[in-house]
Write a protein that holds these residues in place. Structure first.
Motif, mmCIF file in Angstrom:
data_model
loop_
_atom_site.group_PDB
_atom_site.id
_atom_site.type_symbol
_atom_site.label_atom_id
_atom_site.label_comp_id
_atom_site.label_asym_id
_atom_site.label_seq_id
_atom_site.Cartn_x
_atom_site.Cartn_y
_atom_site.Cartn_z
ATOM 1 N N VAL A 186 1.275 -1.229 0.082
ATOM 2 C CA VAL A 186 -0.104 0.018 0.028
ATOM 3 C C VAL A 186 1.107 1.155 0.180
ATOM 4 C CG1 VAL A 186 -1.855 1.102 1.379
ATOM 5 C CG2 VAL A 186 -1.831 -1.046 0.885
ATOM 6 N N PRO A 187 0.797 1.970 -0.994
ATOM 7 C CA PRO A 187 1.337 3.449 -0.796
ATOM 8 C C PRO A 187 1.157 4.320 0.364
ATOM 9 C CG PRO A 187 -0.355 3.166 -2.710
ATOM 10 C CD PRO A 187 -0.495 2.395 -2.096
ATOM 11 N N PRO A 188 2.540 4.321 0.641
ATOM 12 C CA PRO A 188 2.800 5.445 1.959
ATOM 13 C C PRO A 188 1.913 6.462 2.566
ATOM 14 C CG PRO A 188 5.012 4.559 0.841
ATOM 15 C CD PRO A 188 3.972 4.726 -0.011
ATOM 16 N N GLU A 189 1.417 7.073 1.169
ATOM 17 C CA GLU A 189 0.705 8.325 1.918
ATOM 18 C C GLU A 189 -0.881 7.566 2.476
ATOM 19 O OE1 GLU A 189 2.227 7.750 -1.394
ATOM 20 O OE2 GLU A 189 0.662 7.884 -2.789
ATOM 21 N N PHE A 190 -1.443 6.274 1.999
ATOM 22 C CA PHE A 190 -2.529 5.759 2.173
ATOM 23 C C PHE A 190 -2.747 5.370 3.533
ATOM 24 C CE2 PHE A 190 -2.919 5.691 -2.482
ATOM 25 C CZ PHE A 190 -3.996 7.315 -2.625
ATOM 26 N N ILE A 191 -1.401 4.883 3.927
ATOM 27 C CA ILE A 191 -1.409 4.180 5.292
ATOM 28 C C ILE A 191 -2.207 4.693 7.195
ATOM 29 C CG2 ILE A 191 0.173 3.348 7.173
ATOM 30 C CD1 ILE A 191 1.852 2.140 5.004
ATOM 31 N N GLN A 192 -2.063 6.498 6.373
ATOM 32 C CA GLN A 192 -2.890 6.466 8.170
ATOM 33 C C GLN A 192 -3.950 6.447 7.964
ATOM 34 O OE1 GLN A 192 -1.438 10.990 8.402
ATOM 35 N NE2 GLN A 192 -2.732 11.037 9.848
ATOM 36 N N TYR A 193 -4.186 6.864 6.559
ATOM 37 C CA TYR A 193 -5.870 6.588 6.554
ATOM 38 C C TYR A 193 -6.146 5.399 7.046
ATOM 39 C CZ TYR A 193 -4.941 11.833 4.451
ATOM 40 O OH TYR A 193 -4.175 12.553 4.193
ATOM 41 N N ILE A 194 -6.170 4.703 6.261
ATOM 42 C CA ILE A 194 -6.471 3.136 5.565
ATOM 43 C C ILE A 194 -6.807 2.917 7.483
ATOM 44 C CG2 ILE A 194 -6.303 0.423 5.618
ATOM 45 C CD1 ILE A 194 -4.793 1.177 2.764
ATOM 46 N N GLN A 195 -5.733 3.150 8.473
ATOM 47 C CA GLN A 195 -4.776 2.560 9.509
ATOM 48 C C GLN A 195 -6.124 3.350 9.987
ATOM 49 O OE1 GLN A 195 -2.518 0.239 10.615
ATOM 50 N NE2 GLN A 195 -4.025 0.786 12.530
ATOM 51 N N GLU A 196 -6.004 4.629 10.103
ATOM 52 C CA GLU A 196 -7.313 5.185 10.716
ATOM 53 C C GLU A 196 -8.461 4.792 10.767
ATOM 54 O OE1 GLU A 196 -7.408 9.154 9.909
ATOM 55 O OE2 GLU A 196 -5.850 9.379 11.548
ATOM 56 N N ALA A 197 -9.523 4.461 9.348
ATOM 57 C CA ALA A 197 -10.433 3.530 8.793
ATOM 58 C C ALA A 197 -10.672 2.078 9.684
ATOM 59 C CB ALA A 197 -10.493 3.092 7.569
ATOM 60 N N ILE A 198 -9.665 1.524 9.816
ATOM 61 C CA ILE A 198 -9.442 0.526 10.809
ATOM 62 C C ILE A 198 -10.059 0.292 12.095
ATOM 63 C CG2 ILE A 198 -8.476 -1.594 11.436
ATOM 64 C CD1 ILE A 198 -6.850 -1.866 8.603
ATOM 65 N N ASP A 199 -8.860 1.289 12.566
ATOM 66 C CA ASP A 199 -8.998 1.264 13.872
ATOM 67 C C ASP A 199 -10.633 2.118 14.122
ATOM 68 O OD1 ASP A 199 -6.322 1.636 14.368
ATOM 69 O OD2 ASP A 199 -6.616 3.310 14.969
ATOM 70 N N GLN A 200 -11.749 3.242 13.897
ATOM 71 C CA GLN A 200 -12.491 2.828 13.823
ATOM 72 C C GLN A 200 -13.393 2.089 13.994
ATOM 73 O OE1 GLN A 200 -13.799 7.063 11.216
ATOM 74 N NE2 GLN A 200 -12.328 7.979 11.949
#
Lengths: 335, 278
Positions: free
Chosen positions: B52-66
């Motif tokens: 996964v491109p690094p710039e998306f990681i933060q958003y995906i991670q937040e989505a998973i957390d939510q």
């Protein structure tokens, strides 16, 4: 001393499942301060009777009054003045003897101090003081029986029900328990209602005995009165051919014979002084050419009384009826 | 009252003396917490793939957390499970609270009680009270074990929360022991009781939010979970321990309270009726 009735029973009946009659319309009275015994074989209805009187089992029919309280209506009041020493050893074996006693006392609202004093006195009486703080599971059968007695007495009941108090004990322990039971009556004036199937126990211990068989009382009286039913010793003779035997000739030639009965191909002769009469009877039979196969001389005892009244020995194997009854009771309870 | 106290003490004394048995009662809970709770780490299962491109990681991670937080109220599945297991263990220990009555009947001790002038309900209530005390002591031990294993307690957790936690679990223990002792009032064989227990324990646990959140369930199961006291106890416990806003626990408190009161009344009435004669 004036005789006072403390238990009055009239037509008490217990029918299990609408078909097995465990106790059949019995009526009797127990007097204050006496040791009253129910004697009978296993399954005769002794325990059922005791459990109806102590409020554990609901009678099917009949009336009973305990110390003036009506059974069924005044059960709470009856429970306060009676004690029960059940047939099974039911003290909690995961507690010590003393813990069991103190717990029992609290069931009857006896305060701790009084209970402690009484417990020590009673434990001393039955020689259990040393074992008081041991877990009951380490006790022998005899010790547990004695503990049960103490537990049954801690609230000073007016009436104590003892269901087969010496069941399965050896002769010495049994004699000891008898001593304690007598002492209870003499020292505390407790009325004792007990059941037993040991003849000797009933004979030595009880002031009056009701003989019970198949749910019915078939005789009631003091041990002496009951033994008098027999009118003397019993001689049982087995001969090779019963047809050759003639009752009339025998009674004519030998004077003190009071009764002759034929039971199961044997001849049962009731007479006084059996040991003197016996040789004369044998001579008589030999004279008439009758061959004697075996002879038995029985002194009057409650065992003989039971045999005389029912034609059976009390220690016989349990009749099928009682086994069947228990099976049905078990099934009934499961529902 | 003295009789009730004495009978309760009897139960507790006997329990305390069976030390080995007490140790064994902790084994099943430990399995659940340590083996199941620690291995089923849902959060770690949802690792973001390395391509996964690094710039998306933060958003995906937040989505998973939510997603995880909205389902479980916490990122840590162990904490979700442990807070659910507290109530399940109350159920497990309460299921056997009727057993002592069955053994008393079998061993004849019950005759001793029935022939005495005590109030019939004290036979019933002594088992209930002793079970509540036992359950809460066990809970205390398990709570400490769970803490040692990494239970994530919310920052707001205070002594008040702890007291509320004990009250909630006491109510649950009361409700469950009422139910299981009522079932044992007329049972003669312990095998029957064990069969009933085995029949009920797992379904009761699964038909609640103890292991998985309720809103993942099919409708029919949700309906069952709604009436299951475990669900409501879990809701309260999680609210208290994790502090997430999964639900407003007032309804659950009321529900537990009502079930407790009703089963207590039923137990007292039934023991008065059924414990008159042997």
């Amino acid at each position: 001393m004036k005789i006072k009735t403390i238990i009055k029973v009239d037509g008490l009946t217990k029918i299990y499942n609408g078909e097995v009659v465990a106790v059949d319309n019995i009526s009797f009275e127990v007097y204050e301060g006496e040791i009253f015994g129910f004697l009978g074989p296993n399954g005769a209805g002794k325990t059922t009777t005791i459990n109806m009187l102590n409020t554990l089992i609901k009678p099917t029919k009949g009336y009973a009054e305990i110390a003036g309280y009506k059974l069924g209506r005044d059960n709470d009041k009856i429970r306060k003045i009676i004690g029960l020493v059940p047939q099974e050893l039911t003290a909690d074996d995961e507690l010590t003897g003393m813990e069991n006693i103190m717990l029992q006392a609290s069931l009857y609202g006896v305060n701790k101090k009084t209970a402690k004093e009484r417990a020590e006195e009673l434990l001393g009486m039955v020689e259990l003081s040393d074992a008081a703080h041991r877990l009951v599971k380490t006790y022998s059968g005899g010790m547990r029986r004695r503990l049960e007695l103490v537990m049954g007495l801690i609230h000073r009941p007016k009436i104590l029900f003892l269901d087969e108090p010496t069941l399965g004990l050896d002769v010495q322990t049994r004699a000891k328990i008898w001593e304690y039971i007598k002492m209870l009556r003499d020292e505390f004036g407790v009325t004792i209602f007990m059941t037993t199937h040991y003849m000797e126990e009933a004979d030595k211990l009880c002031d009056r005995i009701g003989i019970i068989d198949k749910g019915k009382i078939i005789a009631l009286g003091t041990p002496t009165e009951l033994k008098n039913i027999l009118k003397g010793d019993i001689i049982v003779i087995e001969i090779d051919n019963v047809d050759n035997f003639n009752e009339e000739i025998l009674t004519k030639e030998i004077s003190n014979i009071s009764e002759i009965r034929r039971i199961d191909g044997k001849i049962s002769i009731t007479t006084e002084k059996g040991e003197n009469t016996l040789p004369r009877i044998i001579n008589h039979l030999t004279k008439y050419g009758i061959k004697v196969l075996s002879v038995e001389l029985l002194k009057p005892s409650l065992e003989q009384v039971f045999l005389y009244l029912t034609g059976r020995k009390i220690r016989e194997e349990e009749p099928m009826d009682s086994i069947r009854m228990r099976a049905i009771m078990r099934r009934r309870r499961r529902v | 009252m003295t009789a009730l106290l004495a009978l309760t003490m009897r139960e507790l004394k006997k329990w305390y003396r069976r030390r080995i048995a007490i140790i064994f009662t902790f084994i099943t809970p430990l399995f659940w917490l340590a083996l199941f709770g620690k291995s089923m780490n849902l959060y770690n299962l949802l690792q973001i793939p390395s391509n996964v491109p690094p710039e998306f990681i933060q958003y995906i991670q937040e989505a998973i957390d939510q997603i995880i937080i909205s389902a479980f109220g916490t990122k840590d599945y162990f904490t979700f499970l442990a807070t659910g297991m507290f109530s399940v263990f109350i159920l497990f220990s309460s299921m056997f609270s009727g057993m002592s009555l069955i053994f008393d009947r079998r061993l004849g001790y019950l005759s001793r009680l029935l022939v005495s002038p005590i109030k019939r309900e004290s036979i019933f209530l002594s088992r209930v009270i002793s079970n509540i005390i036992r359950s809460l002591l066990q809970f205390t031990a398990l709570f400490l074990i769970a803490l040692a294993l990494g239970l994530n307690i919310g920052p707001q957790f205070s002594i008040t929360h702890l007291i509320a936690l004990y009250i909630t679990l006491a109510l649950l223990a009361l409700a469950f022991s009422n139910i299981f002792i009522i079932l044992s009032l007329k049972i003669e064989e312990h095998d029957t009781a064990i069969a009933i227990t085995n029949l009920l324990n797992l379904p009761l646990m699964f038909a609640s939010n103890s292991i998985f959140p309720k809103n993942q369930m099919p409708d029919w199961l949700q309906t069952i979970a709604e009436i299951n006291p475990l669900t409501h106890s879990n809701i309260i416990v999680r609210k208290l321990v994790i502090g997430s806003s999964l639900n407003i626990p007032l309804n659950s408190f009321l529900y537990l309270g009502i079930i407790t009161i009703l089963t207590t009344i039923l137990g007292v009435l039934l023991s008065r009726k059924l414990l008159q004669y042997l």
